[in-house]
Design a protein around this motif. Structure first.
Motif, PDB file in Angstrom:
ATOM      1  N   LEU A 230      54.163  41.838 -10.429  1.00 13.52           N
ATOM      2  CA  LEU A 230      52.779  43.006 -10.059  1.00 13.52           C
ATOM      3  C   LEU A 230      52.110  42.798  -8.811  1.00 13.52           C
ATOM      4  N   ALA A 231      52.231  42.228  -8.038  1.00 13.51           N
ATOM      5  CA  ALA A 231      51.304  42.179  -6.475  1.00 13.51           C
ATOM      6  C   ALA A 231      52.184  43.268  -5.651  1.00 13.51           C
ATOM      7  N   GLN A 232      53.878  44.437  -6.088  1.00 12.58           N
ATOM      8  CA  GLN A 232      54.383  45.046  -5.967  1.00 12.58           C
ATOM      9  C   GLN A 232      54.042  46.786  -6.910  1.00 12.58           C
ATOM     10  N   LEU A 233      53.593  45.875  -7.681  1.00  9.46           N
ATOM     11  CA  LEU A 233      52.896  47.437  -8.313  1.00  9.46           C
ATOM     12  C   LEU A 233      51.261  47.146  -7.558  1.00  9.46           C
ATOM     13  N   HIS A 234      50.850  46.382  -7.629  1.00 14.03           N
ATOM     14  CA  HIS A 234      49.026  46.540  -6.901  1.00 14.03           C
ATOM     15  C   HIS A 234      48.696  47.508  -5.642  1.00 14.03           C
ATOM     16  N   ASP A 235      48.654  48.626  -5.794  1.00 10.01           N
ATOM     17  CA  ASP A 235      48.051  49.899  -4.485  1.00 10.01           C
ATOM     18  C   ASP A 235      49.645  51.092  -4.080  1.00 10.01           C
ATOM     19  N   ALA A 236      50.275  50.651  -5.493  1.00 15.43           N
ATOM     20  CA  ALA A 236      51.763  51.116  -5.070  1.00 15.43           C
ATOM     21  C   ALA A 236      51.362  52.426  -5.976  1.00 15.43           C
ATOM     22  N   PRO A 237      51.870  53.323  -4.858  1.00 16.09           N
ATOM     23  CA  PRO A 237      51.418  55.465  -5.083  1.00 16.09           C
ATOM     24  C   PRO A 237      52.926  54.891  -6.872  1.00 16.09           C
ATOM     25  N   ALA A 238      51.792  55.901  -7.244  1.00 15.42           N
ATOM     26  CA  ALA A 238      52.415  55.747  -9.410  1.00 15.42           C
ATOM     27  C   ALA A 238      52.810  56.989  -9.924  1.00 15.42           C
ATOM     28  N   VAL A 239      53.730  57.250 -10.652  1.00 17.79           N
ATOM     29  CA  VAL A 239      53.398  58.537 -11.655  1.00 17.79           C
ATOM     30  C   VAL A 239      53.261  58.050 -13.240  1.00 17.79           C
ATOM     31  N   THR A 240      52.409  58.851 -13.858  1.00 16.73           N
ATOM     32  CA  THR A 240      52.075  58.158 -14.905  1.00 16.73           C
ATOM     33  C   THR A 240      52.504  59.502 -15.548  1.00 16.73           C
ATOM     34  N   LEU A 241      51.984  59.063 -17.167  1.00 13.77           N
ATOM     35  CA  LEU A 241      51.722  59.659 -18.035  1.00 13.77           C
ATOM     36  C   LEU A 241      50.445  60.172 -18.028  1.00 13.77           C
ATOM     37  N   ASP A 242      49.037  61.199 -18.950  1.00 13.70           N
ATOM     38  CA  ASP A 242      48.619  61.112 -18.977  1.00 13.70           C
ATOM     39  C   ASP A 242      47.956  60.210 -20.396  1.00 13.70           C
ATOM     40  N   PRO A 243      46.722  59.814 -20.213  1.00 13.55           N
ATOM     41  CA  PRO A 243      46.401  58.951 -20.774  1.00 13.55           C
ATOM     42  C   PRO A 243      46.408  59.807 -22.939  1.00 13.55           C
ATOM     43  N   ALA A 244      46.097  60.683 -22.890  1.00 13.92           N
ATOM     44  CA  ALA A 244      46.233  60.576 -23.923  1.00 13.92           C
ATOM     45  C   ALA A 244      47.583  61.283 -24.286  1.00 13.92           C
ATOM     46  N   HIS A 245      48.683  60.995 -23.713  1.00 13.37           N
ATOM     47  CA  HIS A 245      49.796  59.879 -24.530  1.00 13.37           C
ATOM     48  C   HIS A 245      49.180  58.362 -24.265  1.00 13.37           C
ATOM     49  N   CYS A 246      49.891  58.051 -25.952  1.00 14.10           N
ATOM     50  CA  CYS A 246      50.159  56.789 -26.030  1.00 14.10           C
ATOM     51  C   CYS A 246      50.788  55.468 -25.155  1.00 14.10           C
ATOM     52  N   LEU A 247      51.557  56.283 -24.861  1.00 16.47           N
ATOM     53  CA  LEU A 247      52.301  54.859 -23.472  1.00 16.47           C
ATOM     54  C   LEU A 247      51.377  54.875 -22.365  1.00 16.47           C
ATOM     55  N   GLY A 248      50.467  57.051 -21.778  1.00 14.74           N
ATOM     56  CA  GLY A 248      50.115  56.832 -20.564  1.00 14.74           C
ATOM     57  C   GLY A 248      48.466  55.466 -20.672  1.00 14.74           C
ATOM     58  N   GLU A 249      48.288  55.655 -21.920  1.00 14.29           N
ATOM     59  CA  GLU A 249      46.120  54.439 -22.426  1.00 14.29           C
ATOM     60  C   GLU A 249      47.570  52.840 -22.213  1.00 14.29           C
ATOM     61  N   GLN A 250      48.563  52.564 -23.112  1.00 13.80           N
ATOM     62  CA  GLN A 250      49.268  51.201 -23.112  1.00 13.80           C
ATOM     63  C   GLN A 250      49.135  50.881 -21.464  1.00 13.80           C
ATOM     64  N   VAL A 251      50.784  51.436 -20.403  1.00 13.67           N
ATOM     65  CA  VAL A 251      50.431  51.208 -19.277  1.00 13.67           C
ATOM     66  C   VAL A 251      49.144  51.154 -18.365  1.00 13.67           C
ATOM     67  N   ALA A 252      47.867  52.114 -18.647  1.00 17.33           N
ATOM     68  CA  ALA A 252      46.951  52.092 -17.885  1.00 17.33           C
ATOM     69  C   ALA A 252      46.380  50.385 -18.559  1.00 17.33           C
ATOM     70  N   GLY A 253      46.355  50.194 -19.857  1.00 21.94           N
ATOM     71  CA  GLY A 253      45.160  49.146 -20.130  1.00 21.94           C
ATOM     72  C   GLY A 253      46.575  47.777 -19.967  1.00 21.94           C
TER      73      GLY A 253
END
Length: 195
Positions: free
Chosen positions: A83-106
């Motif tokens: 988790l520490a490596q994810l904090h502040d890391a540049p990220a490419v995500t799916l738009d939150p309109a996708h259920c996966l994008g929403e799940q990852v953001a949550g």
């Protein structure tokens, strides 16, 4: 779910129901839920945690989520990421309109992980290509990782976190599925459980 599950499910289904026509529609879960409620669709194959209000869901299996990292990332060599490596890391995500994008953001929000989102995409293929181009990291379905296996992108587990999403069939509440619809759902279940 569609590009990773439906081709195999259609092959299995048509092996026993060669004369049955299947009409597919790929869209956001919210749109598919509305069309199902309106009676335009007979069933929906989707991934939770989308809230399918006033509809019945049937579990077809689960899919692990893994972290996609560029091949040059330290986690690629370590075979895992924290988790520490994810904090502040540049990220490419799916738009939150996708259920996966929403799940990852949550998931990130609930663990106070605030990646630096450099791109939000409507397509998972775009996310994976950008990760491979060293733009950032992303949390993606294992079924996508299996199909998008390139030397530029490495998939690693998140240490101490078993990330999963559930693949479901969704029906209108109280509806009795047609024999063919039930057979199609069984074919999807076979593919999902084969991962």
């Amino acid at each position: 779910v569609a590009p990773y599950v439906l081709p195999g499910a259609l092959r299995r289904f048509h092996a026993h129901h060669a004369t049955t026509t299947v009409e597919l529609r790929e869209d956001y879960s919210a749109v598919l839920a509305r069309l199902l409620l309106e009676g335009t669709l007979d069933l929906v194959i989707a991934a939770l945690p989308y809230a399918f209000d006033h509809l019945d869901t049937e579990s077809l299996g689960s899919d692990a989520l893994v972290v996609a990292v560029p091949a040059s990332h330290p986690a690629a060599r370590a075979g895992r990421i924290t988790l520490a490596q994810l904090h502040d890391a540049p990220a490419v995500t799916l738009d939150p309109a996708h259920c996966l994008g929403e799940q990852v953001a949550g998931f990130c929000s609930s663990r106070q992980v605030r990646p630096s989102v450099v791109c939000r995409s409507a397509q998972l293929a775009t996310v994976l290509e950008l990760v491979g181009a060293d733009v950032g990291v992303s949390i993606v379905p294992a079924m996508a990782a299996t199909r998008h296996n390139t030397p530029q992108c490495v998939y690693v587990p998140l240490v101490d976190h078993d990330l999963q999403r559930e693949v479901v069939a969704v029906w209108r509440r109280g509806a009795v599925p047609l024999t063919e619809a039930r057979a199609f759902v069984d074919a999807v279940r076979d593919v999902v459980r084969g991962w």
